[in-house]
Design a protein around this motif. Structure first.
Motif, PDB file in Angstrom:
ATOM      1  N   LYS A  50      89.195  64.920 -68.893  1.00 47.27           N
ATOM      2  CA  LYS A  50      89.102  63.781 -67.969  1.00 47.27           C
ATOM      3  C   LYS A  50      88.422  64.228 -66.681  1.00 47.27           C
ATOM      4  O   LYS A  50      87.217  64.419 -66.663  1.00 47.27           O
ATOM      5  CB  LYS A  50      90.493  63.189 -67.687  1.00 47.27           C
ATOM      6  CG  LYS A  50      91.079  62.434 -68.850  1.00 47.27           C
ATOM      7  CD  LYS A  50      90.142  61.366 -69.350  1.00 47.27           C
ATOM      8  CE  LYS A  50      90.631  59.974 -69.136  1.00 47.27           C
ATOM      9  NZ  LYS A  50      89.666  58.958 -69.475  1.00 47.27           N
ATOM     10  N   GLY A  51      89.203  64.425 -65.609  1.00 50.31           N
ATOM     11  CA  GLY A  51      88.626  64.807 -64.327  1.00 50.31           C
ATOM     12  C   GLY A  51      87.972  66.175 -64.358  1.00 50.31           C
ATOM     13  O   GLY A  51      86.880  66.373 -63.835  1.00 50.31           O
ATOM     14  N   ASN A  52      88.661  67.122 -64.960  1.00 52.61           N
ATOM     15  CA  ASN A  52      88.162  68.483 -65.104  1.00 52.61           C
ATOM     16  C   ASN A  52      87.703  69.085 -63.768  1.00 52.61           C
ATOM     17  O   ASN A  52      86.725  69.829 -63.713  1.00 52.61           O
ATOM     18  CB  ASN A  52      87.028  68.525 -66.134  1.00 52.61           C
ATOM     19  CG  ASN A  52      86.787  69.915 -66.679  1.00 52.61           C
ATOM     20  OD1 ASN A  52      87.616  70.805 -66.541  1.00 52.61           O
ATOM     21  ND2 ASN A  52      85.644  70.108 -67.299  1.00 52.61           N
ATOM     22  N   CYS A  53      88.394  68.753 -62.705  1.00 55.98           N
ATOM     23  CA  CYS A  53      88.029  69.220 -61.362  1.00 55.98           C
ATOM     24  C   CYS A  53      88.040  70.744 -61.262  1.00 55.98           C
ATOM     25  O   CYS A  53      87.256  71.327 -60.508  1.00 55.98           O
ATOM     26  CB  CYS A  53      88.961  68.628 -60.312  1.00 55.98           C
ATOM     27  SG  CYS A  53      88.976  66.816 -60.281  1.00 55.98           S
ATOM     28  N   LEU A  54      88.915  71.385 -62.023  1.00 54.05           N
ATOM     29  CA  LEU A  54      89.029  72.844 -61.963  1.00 54.05           C
ATOM     30  C   LEU A  54      87.808  73.559 -62.541  1.00 54.05           C
ATOM     31  O   LEU A  54      87.632  74.751 -62.318  1.00 54.05           O
ATOM     32  CB  LEU A  54      90.289  73.311 -62.704  1.00 54.05           C
ATOM     33  CG  LEU A  54      91.599  73.016 -61.982  1.00 54.05           C
ATOM     34  CD1 LEU A  54      92.780  73.285 -62.909  1.00 54.05           C
ATOM     35  CD2 LEU A  54      91.713  73.836 -60.716  1.00 54.05           C
ATOM     36  N   GLY A 107      81.452  56.545 -67.379  1.00 52.82           N
ATOM     37  CA  GLY A 107      82.625  56.144 -68.154  1.00 52.82           C
ATOM     38  C   GLY A 107      83.606  57.271 -68.431  1.00 52.82           C
ATOM     39  O   GLY A 107      84.405  57.174 -69.366  1.00 52.82           O
ATOM     40  N   ILE A 108      83.556  58.318 -67.630  1.00 54.59           N
ATOM     41  CA  ILE A 108      84.471  59.450 -67.812  1.00 54.59           C
ATOM     42  C   ILE A 108      85.866  59.073 -67.332  1.00 54.59           C
ATOM     43  O   ILE A 108      86.864  59.431 -67.959  1.00 54.59           O
ATOM     44  CB  ILE A 108      83.953  60.698 -67.073  1.00 54.59           C
ATOM     45  CG1 ILE A 108      82.574  61.092 -67.605  1.00 54.59           C
ATOM     46  CG2 ILE A 108      84.937  61.857 -67.193  1.00 54.59           C
ATOM     47  CD1 ILE A 108      81.828  62.093 -66.739  1.00 54.59           C
ATOM     48  N   LEU A 109      85.924  58.360 -66.204  1.00 55.11           N
ATOM     49  CA  LEU A 109      87.198  57.929 -65.619  1.00 55.11           C
ATOM     50  C   LEU A 109      87.155  56.430 -65.346  1.00 55.11           C
ATOM     51  O   LEU A 109      86.114  55.881 -64.976  1.00 55.11           O
ATOM     52  CB  LEU A 109      87.462  58.659 -64.290  1.00 55.11           C
ATOM     53  CG  LEU A 109      87.661  60.169 -64.355  1.00 55.11           C
ATOM     54  CD1 LEU A 109      87.638  60.771 -62.955  1.00 55.11           C
ATOM     55  CD2 LEU A 109      88.960  60.510 -65.064  1.00 55.11           C
ATOM     56  N   THR A 110      88.310  55.780 -65.488  1.00 50.52           N
ATOM     57  CA  THR A 110      88.446  54.371 -65.142  1.00 50.52           C
ATOM     58  C   THR A 110      88.712  54.251 -63.637  1.00 50.52           C
ATOM     59  O   THR A 110      89.017  55.244 -62.966  1.00 50.52           O
ATOM     60  CB  THR A 110      89.620  53.727 -65.905  1.00 50.52           C
ATOM     61  OG1 THR A 110      90.850  54.320 -65.436  1.00 50.52           O
ATOM     62  CG2 THR A 110      89.482  53.906 -67.404  1.00 50.52           C
ATOM     63  N   ASP A 111      88.640  53.024 -63.126  1.00 53.85           N
ATOM     64  CA  ASP A 111      88.953  52.788 -61.713  1.00 53.85           C
ATOM     65  C   ASP A 111      90.380  53.244 -61.384  1.00 53.85           C
ATOM     66  O   ASP A 111      90.614  53.859 -60.350  1.00 53.85           O
ATOM     67  CB  ASP A 111      88.807  51.302 -61.357  1.00 53.85           C
ATOM     68  CG  ASP A 111      87.361  50.872 -61.201  1.00 53.85           C
ATOM     69  OD1 ASP A 111      86.528  51.699 -60.771  1.00 53.85           O
ATOM     70  OD2 ASP A 111      87.057  49.711 -61.510  1.00 53.85           O
ATOM     71  N   GLU A 112      91.316  52.942 -62.273  1.00 52.85           N
ATOM     72  CA  GLU A 112      92.715  53.324 -62.063  1.00 52.85           C
ATOM     73  C   GLU A 112      92.866  54.844 -62.035  1.00 52.85           C
ATOM     74  O   GLU A 112      93.585  55.394 -61.196  1.00 52.85           O
ATOM     75  CB  GLU A 112      93.602  52.725 -63.154  1.00 52.85           C
ATOM     76  CG  GLU A 112      95.063  53.014 -62.969  1.00 52.85           C
ATOM     77  CD  GLU A 112      95.932  52.422 -64.072  1.00 52.85           C
ATOM     78  OE1 GLU A 112      97.116  52.828 -64.143  1.00 52.85           O
ATOM     79  OE2 GLU A 112      95.449  51.588 -64.854  1.00 52.85           O
TER      80      GLU A 112
END
Length: 124
Positions: A50-54, A107-112
């Motif tokens: 999803k976010g994969n921020c790391l 489209g990786i993440l939704t608004d929510e």
């Protein structure tokens, strides 16, 4: 000379008069919801699918952090929530040459999901 009453003390006095002293401890209160949203945001940010921020950022509590992007620390002093949300939605608006993916546009993440990650990252 008399010292004026500071706001937190005044708010405490008003809460006591209204019988609201234990409001923040009630299960299901806004405080609990905020903590839950932050936890869900953390889970999304650390989720490799999803976010994969790391993959690019160092984040407190994260393992195997990348160093492509800046460390995510003191975020509330660096960006507003609106700026942070905009960065997550489509970072190419600010910097066409960024390596950060446009999470909403692709489209990786939704608004929510973006809202939850914003709440998590903003409190870092």
């Amino acid at each position: 000379m008399r010292t004026p009453m500071r706001f937190p003390l005044a708010a405490t006095a008003v809460a006591a008069m209204l019988g609201l002293s234990g409001l923040a401890m009630v299960p299901g209160s806004a405080v609990a919801a905020d903590e839950e949203v932050i936890e869900e945001g953390r889970d999304l940010a650390f989720n490799r699918t999803k976010g994969n921020c790391l993959a690019c950022h160092q984040i407190q509590g994260g393992n195997l952090a990348g160093n492509i992007g800046p460390p995510l620390v003191a975020m509330s002093s660096r960006l507003s929530k609106e700026e942070l949300r905009s960065q997550l939605e489509d970072s190419t608006d600010r910097d066409p040459n960024t390596m950060m993916p446009p999470f909403k546009k692709h489209g990786i993440l939704t608004d929510e999901e973006i809202d939850k990650i914003v709440e998590f990252v903003y409190q870092l």
